[in-house]
Design a protein around this motif. Structure first.
Motif, short mmCIF file in Angstrom:
data_model
loop_
_atom_site.label_atom_id
_atom_site.label_comp_id
_atom_site.label_asym_id
_atom_site.label_seq_id
_atom_site.Cartn_x
_atom_site.Cartn_y
_atom_site.Cartn_z
N ALA A 289 3.65 2.34 2.07
CA ALA A 289 4.25 2.22 0.74
C ALA A 289 4.48 0.76 0.37
CB ALA A 289 5.56 3.00 0.69
N ASP A 290 5.02 -0.03 1.29
CA ASP A 290 5.28 -1.44 1.00
C ASP A 290 3.99 -2.22 0.81
OD1 ASP A 290 7.51 -3.60 1.01
OD2 ASP A 290 5.99 -4.42 2.34
N SER A 291 2.99 -1.94 1.64
CA SER A 291 1.73 -2.66 1.55
C SER A 291 0.99 -2.32 0.26
CB SER A 291 0.85 -2.34 2.77
OG SER A 291 1.50 -2.73 3.97
N GLN A 292 1.10 -1.08 -0.18
CA GLN A 292 0.48 -0.71 -1.45
C GLN A 292 1.09 -1.53 -2.60
OE1 GLN A 292 1.23 3.51 -1.25
NE2 GLN A 292 -0.89 3.98 -0.69
N MET A 293 2.39 -1.75 -2.56
CA MET A 293 3.03 -2.56 -3.59
C MET A 293 2.60 -4.02 -3.50
SD MET A 293 6.89 -1.00 -4.03
CE MET A 293 7.37 -1.22 -2.33
N ARG A 294 2.52 -4.55 -2.28
CA ARG A 294 2.08 -5.93 -2.10
C ARG A 294 0.65 -6.13 -2.61
NH1 ARG A 294 4.62 -9.10 2.33
NH2 ARG A 294 6.59 -8.10 2.86
N LEU A 295 -0.21 -5.18 -2.29
CA LEU A 295 -1.60 -5.28 -2.70
C LEU A 295 -1.73 -5.13 -4.22
CD1 LEU A 295 -3.08 -3.27 0.27
CD2 LEU A 295 -3.70 -5.63 -0.30
N ALA A 296 -0.95 -4.25 -4.79
CA ALA A 296 -0.99 -4.08 -6.24
C ALA A 296 -0.53 -5.35 -6.95
CB ALA A 296 -0.13 -2.89 -6.66
N LEU A 298 -0.66 -8.48 -5.73
CA LEU A 298 -1.64 -9.56 -5.52
C LEU A 298 -2.96 -9.27 -6.21
CD1 LEU A 298 -2.25 -12.25 -4.01
CD2 LEU A 298 -3.09 -10.83 -2.10
N ALA A 299 -3.35 -7.98 -6.23
CA ALA A 299 -4.63 -7.54 -6.80
C ALA A 299 -5.80 -8.36 -6.28
CB ALA A 299 -4.58 -7.61 -8.33
N PRO A 300 -5.96 -8.43 -4.96
CA PRO A 300 -7.06 -9.24 -4.41
C PRO A 300 -8.41 -8.64 -4.76
CG PRO A 300 -6.00 -7.96 -2.67
CD PRO A 300 -5.19 -7.75 -3.90
N ALA A 301 -9.33 -9.49 -5.21
CA ALA A 301 -10.65 -9.02 -5.63
C ALA A 301 -11.55 -8.72 -4.45
CB ALA A 301 -11.29 -10.04 -6.55
N ASP A 302 -11.28 -9.35 -3.33
CA ASP A 302 -12.13 -9.16 -2.15
C ASP A 302 -11.34 -9.52 -0.90
OD1 ASP A 302 -12.05 -11.95 -2.14
OD2 ASP A 302 -14.05 -12.15 -3.03
N ALA A 309 -4.22 -15.56 0.58
CA ALA A 309 -2.88 -15.26 0.08
C ALA A 309 -1.84 -16.10 0.81
CB ALA A 309 -2.58 -13.78 0.25
N GLN A 310 -0.69 -16.26 0.19
CA GLN A 310 0.37 -17.08 0.78
C GLN A 310 1.29 -16.30 1.71
OE1 GLN A 310 0.47 -20.52 0.18
NE2 GLN A 310 -1.55 -19.87 -0.56
N ALA A 311 1.06 -15.01 1.83
CA ALA A 311 1.88 -14.15 2.70
C ALA A 311 1.03 -12.95 3.12
CB ALA A 311 3.13 -13.68 1.96
N PRO A 312 1.43 -12.27 4.19
CA PRO A 312 0.69 -11.07 4.59
C PRO A 312 0.72 -10.01 3.50
CG PRO A 312 2.23 -11.75 6.31
CD PRO A 312 2.57 -12.54 5.10
N VAL A 313 -0.34 -9.22 3.42
CA VAL A 313 -0.36 -8.10 2.48
C VAL A 313 -0.02 -6.79 3.16
CG1 VAL A 313 -2.01 -9.21 0.91
CG2 VAL A 313 -2.86 -7.75 2.77
N ILE A 314 -0.09 -6.75 4.48
CA ILE A 314 0.30 -5.58 5.27
C ILE A 314 1.52 -5.99 6.08
CG2 ILE A 314 -0.46 -3.73 6.79
CD1 ILE A 314 -2.25 -4.10 4.35
N ALA A 315 2.67 -5.42 5.76
CA ALA A 315 3.90 -5.91 6.39
C ALA A 315 4.97 -4.83 6.40
CB ALA A 315 4.41 -7.14 5.63
#
Length: 413
Positions: A289-296, A298-302, A309-315
């Motif tokens: 749940a937290d990682s989904q919010m982080r990824l949303a 940041l919206a990384p294209a690839d 990124a400046q911080a982990p996206v899975i945390a």
């Protein structure tokens, strides 16, 4: 009937792409291997990496390497191998839920402990002390040495010749090693980047100043989740603490209350299993749940956008990070430094020190493949070869070698 083309070189979309997120690693876009090889007709790069890891000698040795020092007490306690399998299962679950490449996450999970010494962290601490004048010992760097140099299974190269993404993930799964100015990050600020990583970096740039892929980050969290859950399980089974003692950790007290409410009077063994299952479930679901919010956000294209990124996206979210710290704070004195375990740790450390000192004085005491030519090496390279030999030992083999070389060998009980 021959396959019409290699899966590794097939153009266009990959199987499973409909489930894969834009920021996932893609085998078809891999930066490849240090040494070019023909593609496989049936497996992509990451599947091939996973299979090479599973079939390696170092992987098989994990069966007889201690995780935490209770495995001598029975067959139901974790070894490095069973821990690794549990990490791989959790890593795949995280990867699947987040649209990542499951094969890469699994490969990283399966390889993450290859560099560990015999006797768990006790062996690593002892070997690190022995190597203090020669660059120290770091199990992550040792994993890199194993998969790039020490495995000798293939006619065309040493190591396993893994893909760039797998090597990058093994080296950086805990975060960048260098900051933006090229200086070692906090973990290596005092010791510097381990020589094995520096040497390999000169051959193939692993982007040491960036985060690793989301798959590597997922594998790293899977390691923490598995560690907490199975150390609680093994500590309870070994009688180092009881279920009531775990109530000192608020997160665990909440889960124990839930179990008691749903299953009043449940026998201890079943209550233990219910607790461990709930720990894993809560950690995994909250990470997703937290990682989904982080990824949303940041919206990384690839995949490279994740790395930059400046911080982990899975945390861990904060509530789980707190639970993680509290669990570790409980386990440290009640398991890892329990007086019963402390006696065994001291004996195991002595075995490692004795072996290092004997092989340093008499390199020919090692088997010919390790001892031959050792005396001609400079002091640093000789020490590193001795460390490679000792680090590769299983618990049993280390004790057997000690018995071969010394009149008295400690009994690890």
């Amino acid at each position: 009937m021959p396959y019409p083309h290699s899966l590794e070189s097939a153009p266009g979309r990959e199987p499973g792409d409909r489930w894969r997120a834009p920021y996932a690693c893609r085998s078809s876009l891999s930066r490849g291997r240090l040494i070019d090889e023909p593609g496989s007709a049936t497996r992509n790069h990451f599947q091939r990496d996973r299979d090479r890891i599973i079939h390696s000698t170092a992987f098989r040795r994990l069966k007889h390497k201690t995780q935490v020092f209770v495995s001598h007490e029975g067959d139901h306690f974790r070894t490095r191998l069973t821990h690794t399998i549990e990490v791989a299962q959790i890593a795949r679950a995280l990867a699947r839920a987040l649209g990542l490449d499951e094969d890469l996450a699994e490969a990283l999970a399966l390889a993450h402990d290859l560099g560990h010494t015999p006797f768990g962290h006790t062996g690593e601490d002892a070997l690190d002390a022995c190597m203090a004048g020669f660059g120290g010992f770091d199990h992550n760097a040792q994993t890199l040495r194993i998969v790039t140099r020490l495995e000798r299974r293939y006619a065309g190269f040493d190591g396993l010749n893994l893909s760039w993404e797998t090597l990058e993930g093994l080296v950086k799964h805990n975060g960048p090693l260098l900051d933006g100015d090229g200086r070692p990050t906090a973990r290596y600020a005092e010791t510097g980047i381990p020589a094995a990583i520096v040497e390999y970096q000169a051959r193939q740039d692993l982007w040491l100043d960036s985060y690793a892929s989301a798959e590597a980050q997922a594998a790293a969290l899977a390691d923490d989740i598995a560690y907490n859950a199975h150390d609680i399980d093994d500590g309870l089974r070994a009688g180092l603490f009881g279920l009531s003692d775990l109530r000192a950790v608020p997160f665990l007290a909440e889960l124990l209350d839930e179990i008691e409410h749903l299953h009043p009077g449940l026998e201890t063994s079943r209550a233990t299993n219910e607790l461990v299952r709930r720990v894993i479930t809560r950690f995994v679901e909250d990470v997703i749940a937290d990682s989904q919010m982080r990824l949303a956000a940041l919206a990384p294209a690839d995949a490279d956008a994740v790395r930059r990124a400046q911080a982990p996206v899975i945390a861990f979210p904060e509530v789980i990070a707190t639970a993680d710290r509290d669990i570790k704070a409980f386990l440290y004195p009640n398991m890892y430094r329990h007086p019963r375990i402390g006696v065994i740790r001291a004996k195991a450390a002595q075995v490692v020190r004795d072996l290092f000192e004997r092989f340093s004085a008499v390199p020919s005491a090692m088997p010919a493949e390790w001892g031959q030519g050792c005396e001609a090496l400079d002091e640093h390279r000789r020490a590193r070869r001795i460390a490679d030999y000792i680090a590769g030992m299983t618990d049993w083999y280390a004790l057997d070698e000690h018995r071969r070389l010394f009149d008295a060998t400690p009994t690890l009980r």
